[in-house]
Design a protein around this motif. Structure first.
Motif, PDB file in Angstrom:
ATOM      1  N   LEU A 178       0.624  -1.181  -0.106  1.00  0.00           N
ATOM      2  CA  LEU A 178       0.171   0.045   0.058  1.00  0.00           C
ATOM      3  C   LEU A 178       0.905   1.165  -0.050  1.00  0.00           C
ATOM      4  CD1 LEU A 178      -2.774  -1.219   2.789  1.00  0.00           C
ATOM      5  CD2 LEU A 178      -3.113  -1.148   0.237  1.00  0.00           C
ATOM      6  N   VAL A 179       1.981   1.168   0.864  1.00  0.00           N
ATOM      7  CA  VAL A 179       2.953   2.212   0.856  1.00  0.00           C
ATOM      8  C   VAL A 179       3.653   2.675  -0.538  1.00  0.00           C
ATOM      9  CG1 VAL A 179       4.828   3.334   1.951  1.00  0.00           C
ATOM     10  CG2 VAL A 179       3.010   1.757   3.442  1.00  0.00           C
ATOM     11  N   SER A 180       4.012   1.537  -1.002  1.00  0.00           N
ATOM     12  CA  SER A 180       4.594   1.820  -2.456  1.00  0.00           C
ATOM     13  C   SER A 180       3.806   2.056  -3.687  1.00  0.00           C
ATOM     14  CB  SER A 180       5.350   0.296  -2.926  1.00  0.00           C
ATOM     15  OG  SER A 180       4.335  -0.664  -2.995  1.00  0.00           O
ATOM     16  N   PHE A 181       2.385   1.592  -3.289  1.00  0.00           N
ATOM     17  CA  PHE A 181       1.422   1.946  -4.185  1.00  0.00           C
ATOM     18  C   PHE A 181       1.023   3.575  -4.449  1.00  0.00           C
ATOM     19  CE2 PHE A 181      -3.472   2.757  -5.526  1.00  0.00           C
ATOM     20  CZ  PHE A 181      -3.155   2.097  -6.688  1.00  0.00           C
ATOM     21  N   VAL A 182       1.129   4.134  -2.943  1.00  0.00           N
ATOM     22  CA  VAL A 182       1.108   5.466  -2.980  1.00  0.00           C
ATOM     23  C   VAL A 182       2.275   6.194  -3.741  1.00  0.00           C
ATOM     24  CG1 VAL A 182       1.027   7.589  -1.297  1.00  0.00           C
ATOM     25  CG2 VAL A 182      -0.580   5.378  -0.830  1.00  0.00           C
ATOM     26  N   ALA A 183       3.213   5.626  -3.324  1.00  0.00           N
ATOM     27  CA  ALA A 183       4.658   6.132  -4.088  1.00  0.00           C
ATOM     28  C   ALA A 183       4.547   6.470  -5.424  1.00  0.00           C
ATOM     29  CB  ALA A 183       5.843   5.558  -3.500  1.00  0.00           C
ATOM     30  N   ILE A 184       4.010   5.362  -6.029  1.00  0.00           N
ATOM     31  CA  ILE A 184       3.728   5.583  -7.844  1.00  0.00           C
ATOM     32  C   ILE A 184       3.272   7.073  -7.917  1.00  0.00           C
ATOM     33  CG2 ILE A 184       2.592   4.622  -9.573  1.00  0.00           C
ATOM     34  CD1 ILE A 184       2.860   1.955  -8.192  1.00  0.00           C
ATOM     35  N   PHE A 185       2.092   7.379  -7.468  1.00  0.00           N
ATOM     36  CA  PHE A 185       1.355   8.576  -7.522  1.00  0.00           C
ATOM     37  C   PHE A 185       2.009   9.808  -7.270  1.00  0.00           C
ATOM     38  CE2 PHE A 185      -1.728   5.084  -7.625  1.00  0.00           C
ATOM     39  CZ  PHE A 185      -2.215   5.440  -8.967  1.00  0.00           C
ATOM     40  N   VAL A 186       2.845   9.754  -5.962  1.00  0.00           N
ATOM     41  CA  VAL A 186       3.771  10.710  -5.490  1.00  0.00           C
ATOM     42  C   VAL A 186       4.533  11.115  -6.529  1.00  0.00           C
ATOM     43  CG1 VAL A 186       5.115  11.782  -3.736  1.00  0.00           C
ATOM     44  CG2 VAL A 186       3.027  10.599  -3.179  1.00  0.00           C
ATOM     45  N   TRP A 187       5.285   9.928  -7.125  1.00  0.00           N
ATOM     46  CA  TRP A 187       6.566  10.132  -7.864  1.00  0.00           C
ATOM     47  C   TRP A 187       6.092  10.622  -9.382  1.00  0.00           C
ATOM     48  CZ3 TRP A 187      11.516  11.108  -7.226  1.00  0.00           C
ATOM     49  CH2 TRP A 187      12.277  11.059  -8.128  1.00  0.00           C
ATOM     50  N   MET A 188       4.970  10.387  -9.788  1.00  0.00           N
ATOM     51  CA  MET A 188       4.580  10.507 -11.294  1.00  0.00           C
ATOM     52  C   MET A 188       5.069  12.125 -11.762  1.00  0.00           C
ATOM     53  SD  MET A 188       0.941   8.635 -12.085  1.00  0.00           S
ATOM     54  CE  MET A 188       0.838   6.876 -12.354  1.00  0.00           C
ATOM     55  N   PRO A 189       4.702  13.007 -10.931  1.00  0.00           N
ATOM     56  CA  PRO A 189       4.991  14.356 -11.513  1.00  0.00           C
ATOM     57  C   PRO A 189       6.454  14.622 -11.847  1.00  0.00           C
ATOM     58  CG  PRO A 189       3.540  14.475  -9.609  1.00  0.00           C
ATOM     59  CD  PRO A 189       3.923  13.198  -9.869  1.00  0.00           C
ATOM     60  N   GLN A 190       7.385  14.028 -11.288  1.00  0.00           N
ATOM     61  CA  GLN A 190       8.829  13.965 -11.474  1.00  0.00           C
ATOM     62  C   GLN A 190       9.302  13.432 -12.811  1.00  0.00           C
ATOM     63  OE1 GLN A 190      10.712  16.124  -9.552  1.00  0.00           O
ATOM     64  NE2 GLN A 190       8.933  16.179  -8.151  1.00  0.00           N
ATOM     65  N   VAL A 191       8.454  12.475 -13.500  1.00  0.00           N
ATOM     66  CA  VAL A 191       8.838  11.999 -14.672  1.00  0.00           C
ATOM     67  C   VAL A 191       8.951  13.025 -15.580  1.00  0.00           C
ATOM     68  CG1 VAL A 191       8.208  10.262 -16.548  1.00  0.00           C
ATOM     69  CG2 VAL A 191       7.641   9.899 -14.160  1.00  0.00           C
ATOM     70  N   GLY A 192       8.133  13.926 -16.041  1.00  0.00           N
ATOM     71  CA  GLY A 192       8.252  14.819 -16.772  1.00  0.00           C
ATOM     72  C   GLY A 192       9.390  15.951 -16.488  1.00  0.00           C
ATOM     73  N   LYS A 193       9.805  16.138 -15.224  1.00  0.00           N
ATOM     74  CA  LYS A 193      10.628  17.312 -15.053  1.00  0.00           C
ATOM     75  C   LYS A 193      11.936  16.797 -14.915  1.00  0.00           C
ATOM     76  CE  LYS A 193       7.199  19.241 -11.574  1.00  0.00           C
ATOM     77  NZ  LYS A 193       6.534  19.288  -9.943  1.00  0.00           N
ATOM     78  N   LEU A 194      12.395  15.451 -14.712  1.00  0.00           N
ATOM     79  CA  LEU A 194      13.489  14.922 -14.511  1.00  0.00           C
ATOM     80  C   LEU A 194      13.904  14.488 -15.989  1.00  0.00           C
ATOM     81  CD1 LEU A 194      13.607  12.937 -11.389  1.00  0.00           C
ATOM     82  CD2 LEU A 194      14.915  15.098 -11.798  1.00  0.00           C
TER      83      LEU A 194
END
Length: 396
Positions: A178-194
């Protein structure tokens, strides 16, 4: 956090990136740390031997060793952001597979989550070099301590989740998905920025250069030896304590204590080491403290179990944070950090992968945990030698 921490004018992006790093970091240990306290329940449920139970800790380390060197190939194709997103997806899938009541699924899930964790292990130092190179000690302290928090929480809650909440050992293991599932959505905005960086550097040429470097090997073997001890403690400390008459809940909380005090080492050591030109003195102090704590654990008549475990936890947290900092300090640029991190963690974790199974195997052969604990003294001496070399103020 004061503005002086970061010279990048896009401070908001840096803060959001730090939040993303925190969510990545907190997921890099629970799937592993949650297994040790549940070993006896897994054994009684599955009938697996000590050696095969050790494989539950060893498999992720094998994945670390296989995947880490190849990470630069993925970052060139998908970028650091995209690769870390894939890592969190793999981690979540692997944790979910362990819920299936089928032994092969338990091991397949463990291997997949190991691949996800491997990408995270390699790329957090790269992100540090890329975005926070002038504050590498501070950022390394931050995310390595968060990793220790994740490990301590998982180790302490595994038995209560399984027994008090009646989730069983499978349910207890799957909670961390459940914790890693939340991390997926928290990290998504960084994909385009990095954004991906273009480079003509040859992966094979870079690897050949690293393999010829004595410094790179010492960084890698220091990483491997400290990881070997960490994963041995993670896998077997609860079982050792239970063999001395302590119950499973107490043994789980002692493992949690070792991870919790590791936070102290993870915060303090990289921060202090980052301010020094060389880190050899810190290496000596850490190894001396490790030898003292191991002596206390080897001689139970001394008592003070919590004190020895706390001291060992500080050392393990400190040596881990220092190993991560070496990946930043001993590299020249972001790509160099990714390449050194990949090479060091690949070799290091292949070395570490032998630890839990050999440790369990020594007990299977002798029937005495003392002989297994004695092997940690040899590892500490080897770690001192490698650390003294890795601590020199040089770059690969």
């Amino acid at each position: 956090m004061s503005e002086s921490h970061f010279k990048n004018p896009k401070k908001i992006n840096n803060y959001l990136l730090i939040v993303g790093i925190i969510f990545i970091a907190v997921n890099l240990r629970p799937a592993l740390a949650s297994v040790g306290p549940l070993i006896e329940e897994i054994r009684s449920s599955t009938g697996l031997s000590n050696t095969l139970l050790g494989l539950l800790t060893t498999l992720p380390l094998i994945a670390f060793g296989v995947v880490s060197t190849l990470t630069p190939l993925f970052t060139k194709r998908f970028g650091i952001g995209g690769t870390l997103l894939g890592a969190m997806i793999l981690l979540t899938l692997g944790i979910a597979l362990r819920y299936i009541e089928w032994i092969p699924a338990l091991y397949l899930g463990t291997f997949l989550l190991g691949i996800g964790i491997a990408f995270g292990n390699v790329l957090l130092p790269s992100l540090t070099k890329r975005n926070f190179s002038e504050n590498s000690g501070f950022i390394t302290s931050m995310y390595s301590s968060i990793m220790s928090v994740g490990a301590a929480t998982a180790a302490g809650l595994s038995v209560p989740l399984a027994d008090n909440l009646n989730l069983g050992w499978r349910g207890s293991l799957v909670v961390w998905g459940l914790v890693s599932f939340v991390a997926i959505f928290v990290w998504m905005p960084q994909v385009g920025k990095l954004t991906k960086t273009s480079s003509n550097r040859s992966f094979s040429v870079a690897m050949k250069k690293l393999v010829k470097s004595k410094l790179a090997w010492k960084v890698a073997l220091f990483m491997g030896l400290q990881s070997m001890v960490f994963y041995i403690i993670l896998a077997w400390l609860p079982v050792i304590l239970q063999s001395r008459g302590y119950d499973a809940a107490f043994a789980g909380w002692m493992l949690s204590l070792s991870q919790a005090t590791g936070i102290i080492g993870s915060i303090c050591i990289p921060y202090l080491a980052g301010k020094l030109k060389n880190q050899r003195g810190i290496v000596v102090v850490l190894i001396l403290l490790e030898l003292i704590s191991l002596t206390g654990l080897l001689l139970p008549q001394f008592g003070l179990v919590a004190m020895w475990i706390s001291l060992l936890g500080i050392v393990l947290g400190g040596t881990f944070g220092l190993a991560l900092l070496f990946l930043v300090l001993r590299s020249r640029d972001t790509e160099g950090a990714t390449e050194l991190s990949g090479m060091a963690q690949s070799i290091g974790y292949l070395v570490a992968a032998t630890g839990p199974m050999l440790f369990g195997g020594i007990f299977d052969l002798t029937g005495n945990w003392d002989y297994a604990l004695m092997s940690l003294f040899i590892i500490a001496v080897l770690k001192l030698y490698m650390g003294l070399g890795a601590g020199k103020a040089e770059t690969v």
